[in-house]
Design an enzyme around this catalytic site. Sequence first.
Site, PDB file in Angstrom:
ATOM      1  N   ARG A  88       0.838  -1.210   0.000  1.00  0.00           N
ATOM      2  CA  ARG A  88       0.000   0.000   0.000  1.00  0.00           C
ATOM      3  C   ARG A  88       0.875   1.262   0.000  1.00  0.00           C
ATOM      4  O   ARG A  88       0.588   2.244  -0.693  1.00  0.00           O
ATOM      5  CB  ARG A  88      -0.919  -0.028   1.223  1.00  0.00           C
ATOM      6  CG  ARG A  88      -1.912   1.114   1.272  1.00  0.00           C
ATOM      7  CD  ARG A  88      -3.002   0.841   2.303  1.00  0.00           C
ATOM      8  NE  ARG A  88      -3.869   2.007   2.434  1.00  0.00           N
ATOM      9  CZ  ARG A  88      -3.959   2.751   3.526  1.00  0.00           C
ATOM     10  NH1 ARG A  88      -3.244   2.458   4.606  1.00  0.00           N
ATOM     11  NH2 ARG A  88      -4.769   3.792   3.567  1.00  0.00           N
TER      12      ARG A  88
ATOM     13  N   HIS B  71       0.760   4.243  -2.766  1.00  0.00           N
ATOM     14  CA  HIS B  71       0.502   5.633  -2.363  1.00  0.00           C
ATOM     15  C   HIS B  71       1.678   6.540  -2.723  1.00  0.00           C
ATOM     16  O   HIS B  71       1.484   7.729  -2.996  1.00  0.00           O
ATOM     17  CB  HIS B  71       0.196   5.708  -0.861  1.00  0.00           C
ATOM     18  CG  HIS B  71      -1.195   5.263  -0.520  1.00  0.00           C
ATOM     19  ND1 HIS B  71      -1.962   5.875   0.447  1.00  0.00           N
ATOM     20  CD2 HIS B  71      -1.969   4.271  -1.030  1.00  0.00           C
ATOM     21  CE1 HIS B  71      -3.149   5.275   0.520  1.00  0.00           C
ATOM     22  NE2 HIS B  71      -3.161   4.283  -0.360  1.00  0.00           N
TER      23      HIS B  71
ATOM     24  N   ASN C 199      -3.111   8.760   4.314  1.00  0.00           N
ATOM     25  CA  ASN C 199      -1.850   8.078   4.647  1.00  0.00           C
ATOM     26  C   ASN C 199      -1.593   7.883   6.136  1.00  0.00           C
ATOM     27  O   ASN C 199      -0.620   7.230   6.506  1.00  0.00           O
ATOM     28  CB  ASN C 199      -0.663   8.832   4.034  1.00  0.00           C
ATOM     29  CG  ASN C 199      -0.576   8.635   2.528  1.00  0.00           C
ATOM     30  OD1 ASN C 199      -1.183   7.726   1.980  1.00  0.00           O
ATOM     31  ND2 ASN C 199       0.173   9.493   1.862  1.00  0.00           N
TER      32      ASN C 199
ATOM     33  N   HIS D 207      -5.875  -5.330  -3.015  1.00  0.00           N
ATOM     34  CA  HIS D 207      -6.794  -5.349  -1.868  1.00  0.00           C
ATOM     35  C   HIS D 207      -7.001  -6.762  -1.324  1.00  0.00           C
ATOM     36  O   HIS D 207      -7.767  -6.943  -0.382  1.00  0.00           O
ATOM     37  CB  HIS D 207      -8.151  -4.739  -2.257  1.00  0.00           C
ATOM     38  CG  HIS D 207      -8.119  -3.249  -2.412  1.00  0.00           C
ATOM     39  ND1 HIS D 207      -9.155  -2.518  -2.940  1.00  0.00           N
ATOM     40  CD2 HIS D 207      -7.152  -2.340  -2.110  1.00  0.00           C
ATOM     41  CE1 HIS D 207      -8.838  -1.235  -2.958  1.00  0.00           C
ATOM     42  NE2 HIS D 207      -7.620  -1.101  -2.465  1.00  0.00           N
TER      43      HIS D 207
END
Length: 314
Positions: free
Chosen positions: A57, A61, A89, A186
């Site tokens: 993740r 990001h 975040n 995910h």
Amino acid sequence: MAFIAALLLLFFSAFSQGNALSLNYYTKTCPDVEHVIAQVVREATSKDKTVPAGLLRMHFHDCFIRGCDGSVLLKSKGGNKAEKDGPPNVSLHAFYVIDSAKKAVETICPGIVSCADILALAARDAVVLTGGPTWDVPKGRKDGRISKASETVQLPAPTFNISQLQQSFSQRGLSMEDLVALSGGHTLGFSHCSSFQNRIHNFNLTHDTDPTLHPSFAARLQSICPIKNKAKNAGATMDPSSTTFDNNYYKLILQKKSLFSSDQALLTIPKTRDLVSKYASSKKAFNTAFINSMIKMSSITGGQEVRKDCRVVN
């Protein structure tokens, strides 16, 4: 909108051309880099099974803001609030793993390997350690010097519909195929209630819960995340096998048991719906698509330097 998207695409491709990546970038200057990083990620994962989801993740990001330049790793300083303190975040974790990997790499080849490359390699290792596929990561990213919390609004939100998702990905030169494949990330991890609250309480004027949610699944989520939720860390795992990289994510979308509106949105147009069905029925097809899209996403470059410390600019 199309004009803005075209400008952004030019912006990112200009960065990419000025910062060519290569598979053998460290062959002469730091030949053991991948082995060293993999060892650090393996050790951290053996102590905390949530580390791989955190690293994957974090890389995503990072790449979606200013390219994959390690800007997500920088800490806020003085009047500047950094990306890691932006609303999407604050739940990122496992930064210490990147710090440990950087320290280990600096021991064997100081000043050579960027934090952005360490994060890209650690994300690949995270997928491998959880039973996913492996791939050769192109290397040679540089670290960025700018990190602004305000820019995290550019990250695709869990509440996005398909057109918002398409716009977000296309602005970064990523296709609908990339969108569906990368959403498969995910399969790992955990989500706080806030990311799917919109689907289980006061959905709209006629429905309390999102009608595209399976009723028993909606009821379970409501019990975990009541309307006046007091538990700070309440939430749900992204899927029942949340520490294993598999294709269950796609199967759950088809069963109306995905957590986010943005997950369910993949069923709203034929192109993405067909890809969801394809990956739900073939783990091999998903793995192949995921590798291609990860390489494409992680090749959006940006930075200017090789940081000595991943948390601060040189």
